[in-house]
Design an enzyme around this catalytic site. Structure first.
Site, PDB file in Angstrom:
ATOM      1  N   SER A   6      12.825  33.031  86.740  1.00 48.23           N
ATOM      2  CA  SER A   6      13.324  33.963  86.517  1.00 48.23           C
ATOM      3  C   SER A   6      13.125  33.539  85.012  1.00 48.23           C
ATOM      4  O   SER A   6      13.795  32.739  84.065  1.00 48.23           O
ATOM      5  CB  SER A   6      15.015  34.171  86.661  1.00 48.23           C
ATOM      6  N   HIS A  31       9.991  35.888  87.764  1.00 47.21           N
ATOM      7  CA  HIS A  31      10.791  36.769  87.989  1.00 47.21           C
ATOM      8  C   HIS A  31      11.154  38.006  86.889  1.00 47.21           C
ATOM      9  O   HIS A  31      11.866  37.111  86.009  1.00 47.21           O
ATOM     10  CB  HIS A  31      11.132  36.205  88.662  1.00 47.21           C
ATOM     11  N   ASP A  33      13.742  40.340  85.476  1.00 50.05           N
ATOM     12  CA  ASP A  33      15.594  40.522  85.554  1.00 50.05           C
ATOM     13  C   ASP A  33      15.435  42.010  84.611  1.00 50.05           C
ATOM     14  O   ASP A  33      15.714  41.881  83.551  1.00 50.05           O
ATOM     15  CB  ASP A  33      16.199  39.776  85.571  1.00 50.05           C
ATOM     16  N   MET A  35      18.480  44.913  83.879  1.00 47.38           N
ATOM     17  CA  MET A  35      19.722  45.037  84.502  1.00 47.38           C
ATOM     18  C   MET A  35      20.040  46.202  82.681  1.00 47.38           C
ATOM     19  O   MET A  35      19.348  46.398  81.685  1.00 47.38           O
ATOM     20  CB  MET A  35      20.697  43.790  83.909  1.00 47.38           C
ATOM     21  N   HIS A  64      12.793  42.817  89.536  1.00 48.75           N
ATOM     22  CA  HIS A  64      13.845  42.690  89.723  1.00 48.75           C
ATOM     23  C   HIS A  64      15.324  43.583  89.299  1.00 48.75           C
ATOM     24  O   HIS A  64      15.610  43.580  87.966  1.00 48.75           O
ATOM     25  CB  HIS A  64      14.756  41.647  90.262  1.00 48.75           C
ATOM     26  N   MET A  66      17.933  46.050  88.267  1.00 48.38           N
ATOM     27  CA  MET A  66      19.335  45.798  88.687  1.00 48.38           C
ATOM     28  C   MET A  66      19.886  46.740  87.904  1.00 48.38           C
ATOM     29  O   MET A  66      20.927  47.026  86.578  1.00 48.38           O
ATOM     30  CB  MET A  66      20.654  44.047  88.245  1.00 48.38           C
ATOM     31  N   MET A 135      20.605  37.795  97.502  1.00 48.16           N
ATOM     32  CA  MET A 135      21.377  37.311  95.983  1.00 48.16           C
ATOM     33  C   MET A 135      22.310  35.898  96.356  1.00 48.16           C
ATOM     34  O   MET A 135      22.581  36.505  97.925  1.00 48.16           O
ATOM     35  CB  MET A 135      22.401  38.568  94.953  1.00 48.16           C
ATOM     36  N   ASP A 173      18.232  33.746  95.198  1.00 48.09           N
ATOM     37  CA  ASP A 173      18.015  34.475  94.157  1.00 48.09           C
ATOM     38  C   ASP A 173      19.638  34.216  93.222  1.00 48.09           C
ATOM     39  O   ASP A 173      20.297  34.697  93.953  1.00 48.09           O
ATOM     40  CB  ASP A 173      17.170  35.713  93.084  1.00 48.09           C
TER      41      ASP A 173
END
Ligand code: DX5
Ligand code: ZN
Length: 214
Positions: A6, A31, A33, A35, A64, A66, A135, A173
């Site tokens: 990540s 990865h 992330d 958000m 990913h 979120m 998670m 993760d």
């Protein structure tokens, strides 16, 4: 097991170099992330940043999401260059429709589970995903403590996937490091997301080799 670093804890002023660093470690994928500041109490980056780094790397982009309403931005992330799109089952996206949308765009699809969501929540969708992400921290921040009590959930998923003869991968993760990865592999995880542990490692190549050996 495979490793998906990540970049959340990387130096964002030097994203191109950080991406090249990840590739140089021998990692299997990267990865990313995303958000939104609503689904999780933090903000990161979105499709424009992913589109800009896409030409810099041939690595598999494990994205990913979120965020609330991931269904509204699936096409934007696919166009930006995601190879796999991971969204949370707790988000307000219509699950089956969103998975179908991801596949229709030619991308792999995955569902993600927050720590309080049981494994059974994804059972109805196991034949519609390439991967499930469990998670092992509350999503939102890198550098948190690994939740070992998520291992029974990984095990339950592994058993259900195997029982049904599916080839769904399990990714973990949050807080994964050389001290915690072995327990995830033993529970049946296939892919470890590693953020701070890799970026702070004295010998990142050795850490990648260690994960691969599990
Ligand atoms: C947490 C993110 C993770 C995290 C991983 O919300 O989804 O990908 O940044 O970082 P570490 O390995 O530092 O926990
Ligand atoms: Zn993540």
């Amino acid at each position: 097991m495979q490793i998906s670093p990540s970049i959340l804890t990387c130096d964002f002023a030097h994203l191109a170099e950080e991406l090249a660093f990840v590739e140089s470690t021998g990692a299997d994928m990267v990865h990313l992330d995303v958000m939104d500041g609503v689904f999780v109490p933090n903000l990161s980056f979105g499709p424009p940043v992913i589109a800009r780094i896409r030409p810099l790397s041939s690595m598999f982009f494990d994205v990913h999401l979120m965020m609330q309403h991931p269904d509204r931005l699936i096409k934007a992330f696919a166009d930006a260059g995601a190879d796999l799109i991971n969204f949370h089952i707790e988000s307000d996206a219509p699950v089956a429709e969103t998975l179908a949308q991801i596949h229709a765009l030619g991308k792999q699809a995955a569902l993600t589970l927050k720590p309080k969501t049981p494994a059974e929540a994804v059972f109805p969708y196991l034949d519609q995903v390439e991967m499930v992400l469990v998670m092992t921290v509350e999503p939102g921040f890198g550098g948190q403590k690994f939740m070992a009590d998520m291992m029974p959930k990984v095990r339950a998923l592994r058993e259900e996937i195997d029982r049904r003869g599916l080839s769904v991968k399990i990714e973990v993760d949050g807080g994964v490091a050389s001290s915690t990865a072995p327990a995830t592999a033993a529970a049946g995880a296939d892919i470890a997301v590693v953020g701070s542990a890799l970026f702070n490692a004295e010998d990142p190549v050795a850490l990648v080799r260690e994960i691969h050996a599990l």
